[in-house]
Design a protein around this motif. Structure first.
Motif, PDB file in Angstrom:
ATOM      1  N   LEU A  15      10.186  46.793  43.313  1.00 24.23           N
ATOM      2  CA  LEU A  15      10.047  45.997  42.092  1.00 24.23           C
ATOM      3  C   LEU A  15       9.587  46.861  40.921  1.00 24.23           C
ATOM      4  N   LYS A  16       8.667  47.766  41.192  1.00 30.12           N
ATOM      5  CA  LYS A  16       8.171  48.661  40.151  1.00 30.12           C
ATOM      6  C   LYS A  16       9.295  49.558  39.621  1.00 30.12           C
ATOM      7  N   LYS A  17      10.119  50.076  40.540  1.00 28.56           N
ATOM      8  CA  LYS A  17      11.237  50.926  40.131  1.00 28.56           C
ATOM      9  C   LYS A  17      12.249  50.131  39.304  1.00 28.56           C
ATOM     10  N   ILE A  18      12.526  48.917  39.741  1.00 28.12           N
ATOM     11  CA  ILE A  18      13.507  48.084  39.040  1.00 28.12           C
ATOM     12  C   ILE A  18      13.046  47.805  37.608  1.00 28.12           C
ATOM     13  N   ALA A  19      11.766  47.484  37.449  1.00 30.08           N
ATOM     14  CA  ALA A  19      11.225  47.257  36.104  1.00 30.08           C
ATOM     15  C   ALA A  19      11.350  48.525  35.257  1.00 30.08           C
ATOM     16  N   GLY A  20      11.158  49.667  35.891  1.00 29.69           N
ATOM     17  CA  GLY A  20      11.271  50.941  35.175  1.00 29.69           C
ATOM     18  C   GLY A  20      12.681  51.223  34.696  1.00 29.69           C
ATOM     19  N   PHE A  21      13.679  50.761  35.458  1.00 29.06           N
ATOM     20  CA  PHE A  21      15.074  50.984  35.072  1.00 29.06           C
ATOM     21  C   PHE A  21      15.422  50.302  33.749  1.00 29.06           C
ATOM     22  N   LEU A  22      14.626  49.307  33.346  1.00 25.89           N
ATOM     23  CA  LEU A  22      14.881  48.617  32.078  1.00 25.89           C
ATOM     24  C   LEU A  22      14.594  49.495  30.871  1.00 25.89           C
ATOM     25  N   ASP A  23      13.837  50.577  31.098  1.00 23.68           N
ATOM     26  CA  ASP A  23      13.535  51.529  30.015  1.00 23.68           C
ATOM     27  C   ASP A  23      13.005  50.790  28.780  1.00 23.68           C
ATOM     28  N   LEU A  24      11.910  50.073  28.985  1.00 29.73           N
ATOM     29  CA  LEU A  24      11.371  49.212  27.936  1.00 29.73           C
ATOM     30  C   LEU A  24      10.938  49.990  26.696  1.00 29.73           C
ATOM     31  N   LYS A  25      11.285  49.423  25.556  1.00 30.85           N
ATOM     32  CA  LYS A  25      10.892  49.995  24.269  1.00 30.85           C
ATOM     33  C   LYS A  25      10.205  48.900  23.446  1.00 30.85           C
ATOM     34  N   GLU A  26       9.501  49.317  22.431  1.00 34.51           N
ATOM     35  CA  GLU A  26       8.794  48.365  21.573  1.00 34.51           C
ATOM     36  C   GLU A  26       9.762  47.336  21.001  1.00 34.51           C
ATOM     37  N   GLY A  27       9.377  46.073  21.117  1.00 31.40           N
ATOM     38  CA  GLY A  27      10.179  45.002  20.554  1.00 31.40           C
ATOM     39  C   GLY A  27      11.337  44.538  21.413  1.00 31.40           C
ATOM     40  N   HIS A  37       9.466  33.593  42.205  1.00 31.03           N
ATOM     41  CA  HIS A  37       8.010  33.453  42.134  1.00 31.03           C
ATOM     42  C   HIS A  37       7.398  34.325  41.042  1.00 31.03           C
ATOM     43  N   GLY A  38       8.239  35.070  40.309  1.00 33.88           N
ATOM     44  CA  GLY A  38       7.735  35.908  39.228  1.00 33.88           C
ATOM     45  C   GLY A  38       7.358  37.307  39.644  1.00 33.88           C
ATOM     46  N   GLU A  39       7.861  37.764  40.794  1.00 29.87           N
ATOM     47  CA  GLU A  39       7.505  39.106  41.261  1.00 29.87           C
ATOM     48  C   GLU A  39       7.968  40.195  40.279  1.00 29.87           C
ATOM     49  N   LEU A  40       9.229  40.108  39.848  1.00 27.07           N
ATOM     50  CA  LEU A  40       9.736  41.103  38.904  1.00 27.07           C
ATOM     51  C   LEU A  40       9.141  40.891  37.522  1.00 27.07           C
ATOM     52  N   THR A  41       8.938  39.642  37.149  1.00 28.83           N
ATOM     53  CA  THR A  41       8.329  39.337  35.847  1.00 28.83           C
ATOM     54  C   THR A  41       6.988  40.046  35.711  1.00 28.83           C
TER      55      THR A  41
END
Length: 264
Positions: A15-27, A37-41
């Motif tokens: 799950l941590k790796k999957i969230a990282g693949f989103l390459d989150l940026k500001e905004g 159940h919101g695990e990835l959220t």
């Protein structure tokens, strides 16, 4: 039994790796499909905390009413998480039309029930504004088909690779899910591709014709599918620089575009 065909991913490292693949940026705005159940959220929010001075917007679409209500309670203290109860296939187009997404772009994520994977990809392909990144955990076999290249090209790969560049980023064994499914899964990252310079309808029409009978040559499929003589089809393929004896599995996206242009 899984609700609505869902198998919930419980492996926190995955799950941590999957969230990282989103390459989150500001905004960034993330639309999560089938949060369960919101695990990835939770992991997406954890990633947000690691990015200094960054807040992202999460819209989570959950079809199961009980799960959706549970998610609202779980994240009620977070002002940047919105839970919507409904069918993502029906709601996604209207959500994406929101000016926020058009201006800033958006990203998609989700552990996708196997039975809606194809329909979801078709829904995305029809959106006027494609996601910057889509990170989906899907059946491993489907992920491999999505990422296929010649000589293993197929209709699904040809369709999706028109608007995205797929990469299998993670293989997830079946025992990482509860309930345990019958097959392994994979996380595929779809990065928005460059504009191809041809109308979408013309491209997809060509894909349908070429892959109508995958075992036949493209000359036969074009002649039959476009209701033209083999001589005419042969002449146009030659001008496009495409071998008439190729089978659909041997075509790249670039080849299909050349064919689409030749037969417009």
């Amino acid at each position: 039994m899984p609700r609505l065909g869902q198998h919930f991913l419980t492996d926190k490292n995955a799950l941590k790796k999957i969230a990282g693949f989103l390459d989150l940026k500001e905004g960034d705005a993330v639309v999560e499909i089938g949060p369960g159940h919101g695990e990835l959220t939770e992991q997406i929010l954890n990633n947000e905390l690691r990015i200094k001075n960054t807040e992202i917007k999460i819209i989570a679409i959950e079809k199961d009413e009980q799960l959706a209500e549970s998610l609202r309670k779980k994240f009620e203290a977070r002002g940047n998480v919105e839970i919507i109860c409904g069918d993502a296939l029906k709601l996604l187009p209207s959500i994406i039309h929101n000016s926020l997404f058009i201006i800033h772009g958006y990203k998609l994520a989700g552990n996708i029930p196997y039975y809606i994977t194809g329909k979801l990809l078709r829904t995305i392909s029809e959106l006027p504004e494609k996601p910057k990144i889509s990170v989906f955990t899907i059946q491993k076999e489907v992920a491999e088909r999505l990422a296929a290249k010649p000589p293993k090209m197929n209709r699904l790969a040809a369709s999706v690779q028109f608007w995205a560049e797929p990469e299998i980023a993670l293989i997830i064994p079946r025992d990482s899910f509860r309930p345990i499914p019958d097959v392994d899964s994979a996380t595929i990252v779809l990065k928005k591709g460059v504009q191809k310079g041809i109308k979408t309808d013309a491209y997809y029409k060509t894909v349908r014709v070429l892959f109508s009978q995958p075992r036949k040559t493209i000359l036969n499929n074009i002649s039959n599918g476009m209701n033209i003589s083999k001589d005419e089809a042969r002449s146009k393929l030659k001008k496009a620089g495409i071998d008439e004896n190729l089978r659909p599995q041997n075509l790249s996206v670039e080849d299909i575009i050349k064919i689409a242009v030749a037969f417009q």
